[in-house]
Write a protein that holds these residues in place. Structure first.
Motif, short mmCIF file in Angstrom:
data_model
loop_
_atom_site.label_atom_id
_atom_site.label_comp_id
_atom_site.label_asym_id
_atom_site.label_seq_id
_atom_site.Cartn_x
_atom_site.Cartn_y
_atom_site.Cartn_z
N UNK A 18 0.86 -1.18 0.00
CA UNK A 18 0.00 0.00 0.00
C UNK A 18 0.90 1.23 0.00
N UNK A 19 0.62 2.21 -0.85
CA UNK A 19 1.40 3.45 -0.88
C UNK A 19 0.47 4.63 -0.61
N UNK A 20 0.87 5.47 0.32
CA UNK A 20 0.12 6.69 0.68
C UNK A 20 1.00 7.88 0.30
N UNK A 21 0.46 8.80 -0.46
CA UNK A 21 1.22 9.99 -0.89
C UNK A 21 0.78 11.21 -0.09
N UNK A 22 1.74 11.97 0.38
CA UNK A 22 1.48 13.21 1.12
C UNK A 22 2.37 14.30 0.54
N UNK A 23 1.85 15.53 0.51
CA UNK A 23 2.62 16.63 -0.06
C UNK A 23 3.71 17.13 0.87
N UNK A 24 3.46 17.15 2.19
CA UNK A 24 4.43 17.75 3.09
C UNK A 24 5.05 16.72 4.03
N UNK A 25 4.43 16.55 5.18
CA UNK A 25 4.97 15.78 6.29
C UNK A 25 4.66 14.29 6.12
N UNK A 26 5.70 13.48 6.04
CA UNK A 26 5.50 12.04 5.89
C UNK A 26 4.76 11.44 7.07
N UNK A 76 2.34 12.52 8.74
CA UNK A 76 0.89 12.67 8.61
C UNK A 76 0.28 11.56 7.75
N UNK A 77 1.08 10.92 6.94
CA UNK A 77 0.59 9.84 6.09
C UNK A 77 0.62 8.48 6.76
N UNK A 78 1.27 8.37 7.93
CA UNK A 78 1.39 7.07 8.59
C UNK A 78 0.03 6.52 9.01
N UNK A 79 -0.79 7.33 9.66
CA UNK A 79 -2.11 6.87 10.10
C UNK A 79 -2.99 6.39 8.96
N UNK A 80 -3.16 7.22 7.91
CA UNK A 80 -3.96 6.76 6.77
C UNK A 80 -3.40 5.50 6.10
N UNK A 136 3.93 2.07 2.46
CA UNK A 136 4.92 3.10 2.20
C UNK A 136 4.22 4.45 2.18
N UNK A 137 4.89 5.45 2.74
CA UNK A 137 4.40 6.82 2.69
C UNK A 137 5.46 7.63 1.96
N UNK A 138 5.02 8.43 1.00
CA UNK A 138 5.98 9.21 0.22
C UNK A 138 5.45 10.61 -0.05
N UNK A 139 6.38 11.51 -0.20
CA UNK A 139 6.04 12.84 -0.71
C UNK A 139 6.76 13.05 -2.05
N UNK A 140 7.23 11.97 -2.61
CA UNK A 140 7.89 12.01 -3.91
C UNK A 140 9.40 12.08 -3.79
#
Length: 86
Positions: free
Chosen positions: A4-12, A14-18, A43-47
């Motif tokens: 599963x990959x979650x993308x976030x624009x700023x703070x990684x 913040x993507x951990x919970x989702x 995985x959580x990424x902001x690119x």
């Protein structure tokens, strides 16, 4: 195996919970459909940076390191490792 990959624009962080919620949902969905999966990767990424997670049973493991991009070798290494089933 599921990744599963979650993308976030700023703070990684913040993507951990989702991401964890999506991993648990995938785990439950597969169990209900008689296709239990022992390990789900996330995985959580902001690119330009990545963090990696693993769900096994009811235990979530979060790699606290933040992996930058570039270089791409570490990120590709993790993704290949996940796809090979750890």
């Amino acid at each position: 195996m599921i990744v599963i990959v979650e993308a976030k624009k700023e703070n990684l962080n913040r993507g951990l919970g989702p991401c964890i919620a999506e991993m648990v949902a995938a785990q439950k969905f597969n169990t209900v459909n008689n296709n239990p999966i022992s390990v789900i990767f996330g995985s959580v990424t902001r690119g330009t940076a990545w963090k990696f997670l693993q769900l096994e049973g009811q235990t979530v493991t979060i790699d606290l390191a933040e992996y930058p991009l570039p270089p791409v070798e570490d990120i590709l290494g993790f993704l290949i490792w996940m796809l090979q089933g750890s």
